[in-house]
Design a protein around this motif. Sequence first.
Motif, PDB file in Angstrom:
ATOM      1  N   MET A 103     -54.626  34.317  58.042  1.00 51.91           N
ATOM      2  CA  MET A 103     -53.538  35.223  57.637  1.00 51.91           C
ATOM      3  C   MET A 103     -52.382  34.392  57.062  1.00 51.91           C
ATOM      4  O   MET A 103     -52.606  33.620  56.152  1.00 51.91           O
ATOM      5  CB  MET A 103     -53.126  36.134  58.781  1.00 51.91           C
ATOM      6  N   ASP A 104     -51.147  34.494  57.617  1.00 49.93           N
ATOM      7  CA  ASP A 104     -50.040  33.709  57.049  1.00 49.93           C
ATOM      8  C   ASP A 104     -49.765  32.439  57.856  1.00 49.93           C
ATOM      9  O   ASP A 104     -48.755  31.781  57.644  1.00 49.93           O
ATOM     10  CB  ASP A 104     -48.771  34.553  56.936  1.00 49.93           C
ATOM     11  N   GLY A 105     -50.668  32.091  58.784  1.00 48.31           N
ATOM     12  CA  GLY A 105     -50.491  30.879  59.574  1.00 48.31           C
ATOM     13  C   GLY A 105     -49.737  31.083  60.869  1.00 48.31           C
ATOM     14  O   GLY A 105     -49.536  30.129  61.620  1.00 48.31           O
ATOM     15  N   SER A 106     -49.329  32.323  61.135  1.00 49.73           N
ATOM     16  CA  SER A 106     -48.620  32.631  62.373  1.00 49.73           C
ATOM     17  C   SER A 106     -49.380  33.725  63.114  1.00 49.73           C
ATOM     18  O   SER A 106     -50.494  34.100  62.729  1.00 49.73           O
ATOM     19  CB  SER A 106     -47.188  33.084  62.073  1.00 49.73           C
ATOM     20  N   ALA A 107     -48.758  34.262  64.166  1.00 49.00           N
ATOM     21  CA  ALA A 107     -49.363  35.388  64.890  1.00 49.00           C
ATOM     22  C   ALA A 107     -48.822  36.723  64.417  1.00 49.00           C
ATOM     23  O   ALA A 107     -49.319  37.774  64.833  1.00 49.00           O
ATOM     24  CB  ALA A 107     -49.117  35.235  66.395  1.00 49.00           C
ATOM     25  N   ALA A 108     -47.803  36.717  63.547  1.00 51.39           N
ATOM     26  CA  ALA A 108     -47.135  37.961  63.154  1.00 51.39           C
ATOM     27  C   ALA A 108     -48.083  38.982  62.516  1.00 51.39           C
ATOM     28  O   ALA A 108     -48.003  40.176  62.845  1.00 51.39           O
ATOM     29  CB  ALA A 108     -45.956  37.664  62.232  1.00 51.39           C
ATOM     30  N   PRO A 109     -48.992  38.596  61.607  1.00 51.43           N
ATOM     31  CA  PRO A 109     -49.906  39.599  61.052  1.00 51.43           C
ATOM     32  C   PRO A 109     -50.815  40.227  62.111  1.00 51.43           C
ATOM     33  O   PRO A 109     -51.156  41.408  62.018  1.00 51.43           O
ATOM     34  CB  PRO A 109     -50.718  38.810  60.019  1.00 51.43           C
ATOM     35  N   PHE A 110     -51.193  39.454  63.122  1.00 57.13           N
ATOM     36  CA  PHE A 110     -52.012  40.011  64.197  1.00 57.13           C
ATOM     37  C   PHE A 110     -51.191  40.976  65.060  1.00 57.13           C
ATOM     38  O   PHE A 110     -51.698  42.012  65.497  1.00 57.13           O
ATOM     39  CB  PHE A 110     -52.600  38.895  65.052  1.00 57.13           C
ATOM     40  N   ILE A 111     -49.925  40.643  65.299  1.00 57.99           N
ATOM     41  CA  ILE A 111     -49.034  41.553  66.025  1.00 57.99           C
ATOM     42  C   ILE A 111     -48.952  42.886  65.279  1.00 57.99           C
ATOM     43  O   ILE A 111     -49.062  43.970  65.870  1.00 57.99           O
ATOM     44  CB  ILE A 111     -47.633  40.940  66.192  1.00 57.99           C
ATOM     45  N   PHE A 112     -48.762  42.817  63.964  1.00 56.02           N
ATOM     46  CA  PHE A 112     -48.680  44.036  63.145  1.00 56.02           C
ATOM     47  C   PHE A 112     -49.976  44.835  63.246  1.00 56.02           C
ATOM     48  O   PHE A 112     -49.960  46.065  63.410  1.00 56.02           O
ATOM     49  CB  PHE A 112     -48.400  43.671  61.686  1.00 56.02           C
ATOM     50  N   ILE A 182     -42.217  38.289  70.371  1.00 58.41           N
ATOM     51  CA  ILE A 182     -42.307  38.772  68.996  1.00 58.41           C
ATOM     52  C   ILE A 182     -41.184  38.192  68.145  1.00 58.41           C
ATOM     53  O   ILE A 182     -41.407  37.724  67.020  1.00 58.41           O
ATOM     54  CB  ILE A 182     -42.288  40.309  68.959  1.00 58.41           C
ATOM     55  N   ASP A 183     -39.963  38.195  68.663  1.00 57.99           N
ATOM     56  CA  ASP A 183     -38.812  37.724  67.884  1.00 57.99           C
ATOM     57  C   ASP A 183     -38.751  36.215  67.776  1.00 57.99           C
ATOM     58  O   ASP A 183     -38.371  35.679  66.722  1.00 57.99           O
ATOM     59  CB  ASP A 183     -37.515  38.228  68.525  1.00 57.99           C
ATOM     60  N   GLU A 184     -39.097  35.521  68.848  1.00 59.29           N
ATOM     61  CA  GLU A 184     -38.830  34.083  68.937  1.00 59.29           C
ATOM     62  C   GLU A 184     -40.010  33.201  68.540  1.00 59.29           C
ATOM     63  O   GLU A 184     -39.821  32.064  68.120  1.00 59.29           O
ATOM     64  CB  GLU A 184     -38.416  33.719  70.374  1.00 59.29           C
ATOM     65  N   ILE A 185     -41.231  33.708  68.693  1.00 60.32           N
ATOM     66  CA  ILE A 185     -42.403  32.843  68.568  1.00 60.32           C
ATOM     67  C   ILE A 185     -43.412  33.327  67.529  1.00 60.32           C
ATOM     68  O   ILE A 185     -43.977  32.525  66.782  1.00 60.32           O
ATOM     69  CB  ILE A 185     -43.107  32.698  69.935  1.00 60.32           C
ATOM     70  N   GLU A 233     -39.061  25.528  63.521  1.00 63.69           N
ATOM     71  CA  GLU A 233     -40.330  26.268  63.419  1.00 63.69           C
ATOM     72  C   GLU A 233     -41.523  25.428  63.864  1.00 63.69           C
ATOM     73  O   GLU A 233     -42.485  25.960  64.433  1.00 63.69           O
ATOM     74  CB  GLU A 233     -40.544  26.762  61.989  1.00 63.69           C
ATOM     75  N   PHE A 234     -41.468  24.105  63.648  1.00 65.18           N
ATOM     76  CA  PHE A 234     -42.605  23.254  64.009  1.00 65.18           C
ATOM     77  C   PHE A 234     -42.910  23.344  65.506  1.00 65.18           C
ATOM     78  O   PHE A 234     -44.048  23.594  65.904  1.00 65.18           O
ATOM     79  CB  PHE A 234     -42.327  21.797  63.627  1.00 65.18           C
ATOM     80  N   ILE A 239     -45.546  26.105  70.522  1.00 70.21           N
ATOM     81  CA  ILE A 239     -45.476  27.031  71.655  1.00 70.21           C
ATOM     82  C   ILE A 239     -46.418  28.205  71.423  1.00 70.21           C
ATOM     83  O   ILE A 239     -47.136  28.650  72.334  1.00 70.21           O
ATOM     84  CB  ILE A 239     -44.024  27.507  71.871  1.00 70.21           C
ATOM     85  N   LEU A 240     -46.441  28.742  70.188  1.00 67.27           N
ATOM     86  CA  LEU A 240     -47.365  29.826  69.843  1.00 67.27           C
ATOM     87  C   LEU A 240     -48.810  29.401  70.137  1.00 67.27           C
ATOM     88  O   LEU A 240     -49.576  30.142  70.759  1.00 67.27           O
ATOM     89  CB  LEU A 240     -47.196  30.183  68.368  1.00 67.27           C
ATOM     90  N   ASP A 241     -49.169  28.188  69.695  1.00 74.36           N
ATOM     91  CA  ASP A 241     -50.514  27.669  69.947  1.00 74.36           C
ATOM     92  C   ASP A 241     -50.792  27.574  71.445  1.00 74.36           C
ATOM     93  O   ASP A 241     -51.870  27.956  71.922  1.00 74.36           O
ATOM     94  CB  ASP A 241     -50.662  26.275  69.340  1.00 74.36           C
ATOM     95  N   ALA A 242     -49.826  27.024  72.189  1.00 75.67           N
ATOM     96  CA  ALA A 242     -50.023  26.812  73.622  1.00 75.67           C
ATOM     97  C   ALA A 242     -50.233  28.137  74.343  1.00 75.67           C
ATOM     98  O   ALA A 242     -51.096  28.248  75.230  1.00 75.67           O
ATOM     99  CB  ALA A 242     -48.834  26.061  74.215  1.00 75.67           C
ATOM    100  N   ILE A 243     -49.468  29.159  73.970  1.00 74.79           N
ATOM    101  CA  ILE A 243     -49.625  30.470  74.598  1.00 74.79           C
ATOM    102  C   ILE A 243     -51.021  31.014  74.332  1.00 74.79           C
ATOM    103  O   ILE A 243     -51.680  31.564  75.224  1.00 74.79           O
ATOM    104  CB  ILE A 243     -48.532  31.437  74.101  1.00 74.79           C
TER     105      ILE A 243
END
Length: 303
Positions: A103-112, A182-185, A233-234, A239-243
């Motif tokens: 997706m865009d390299g983050s978790a945001a598209p999956f959250i959506f 959602i807001d921070e990570i 962001e790095f 942290i996103l990965d670790a979660i």
Amino acid sequence: MLQRTLKQTISATGVGLHSGERVKLTLHPAAPDTGIVFRRTDLPAPVEVAVQPSLVNDTRLSSTLVTDTGVRVGTIEHLMSAFAGLGIDNVVVDVTAAEIPIMDGSAAPFIFLLQTAGIEEQARPKKFIRVKKPVEVVEGDKWVKLLPHEGFSVELSIEFNHPAFNRAPQKVHIDFASRSYIDEISRARTFGFMHEVEYMRQHGLGRGGNLNNAIVIDDEYVLNPEGLRFPDEFVRHKILDAIGDLYIVGHPLIAAFSGHKSGHALNNKLLRVLLDTPDAWEFVSFSQPEQVPSSFHRLPEVE
């Protein structure tokens, strides 16, 4: 607090970060106590792979499940992170390739995607893993640990001697009792260096990476025209990965996680050490809302 699944099936299509293959992802509601199960539907006979730490057998730049028969499901950590962030316990994930789309390299598209499908509670208590004793893994100057904590918090530091990193904080602490996943990570993207690209591609990795799905860094600067989404962001992405890596244990953790220069391999070793230390943890459920640690009160409400 009750278990959660999706209200309806939903699909998305994207590209695998490492394979470069086009892949369709379909998320299905699942019965209580199913857990997260991936299903490779592109194989002659679909193969189910239930998420568990012992199946993370490839950690080169991602967390990849590999069964004893060689069936792979790769780059699961961002989707797993989204499941953790929304408190989703039970889902069957169909995938038409050996890798989850980046997706865009983050978790945001999956959250959506998950919020679009809708989330519903199930008539079965959510099972947490409460850490009772410290557990730690150390490899040279890298380390990760879990400590007893009545909630869930993460503190991570990274160390890159590079101008792009030296301009930003390389340590972040987030206690989810007062901060929002959602807001921070969720929007923090994966990153990589230009000088690593050739090496990765020689080893069959990074073939789908570009400026639309990763932060790319040259010898001095971030190359993405839009810049960073957060000054730090790095480390937020770490942290996103670790979660996501920690959620491979199959249950939310009641613990404080911390680490320095951690990665997928070290995170997975920590889970294995935890599970191999029976007196360091216990399963718990809560019958009354006021018993639930405040970190989990911030999960998005179910309509």
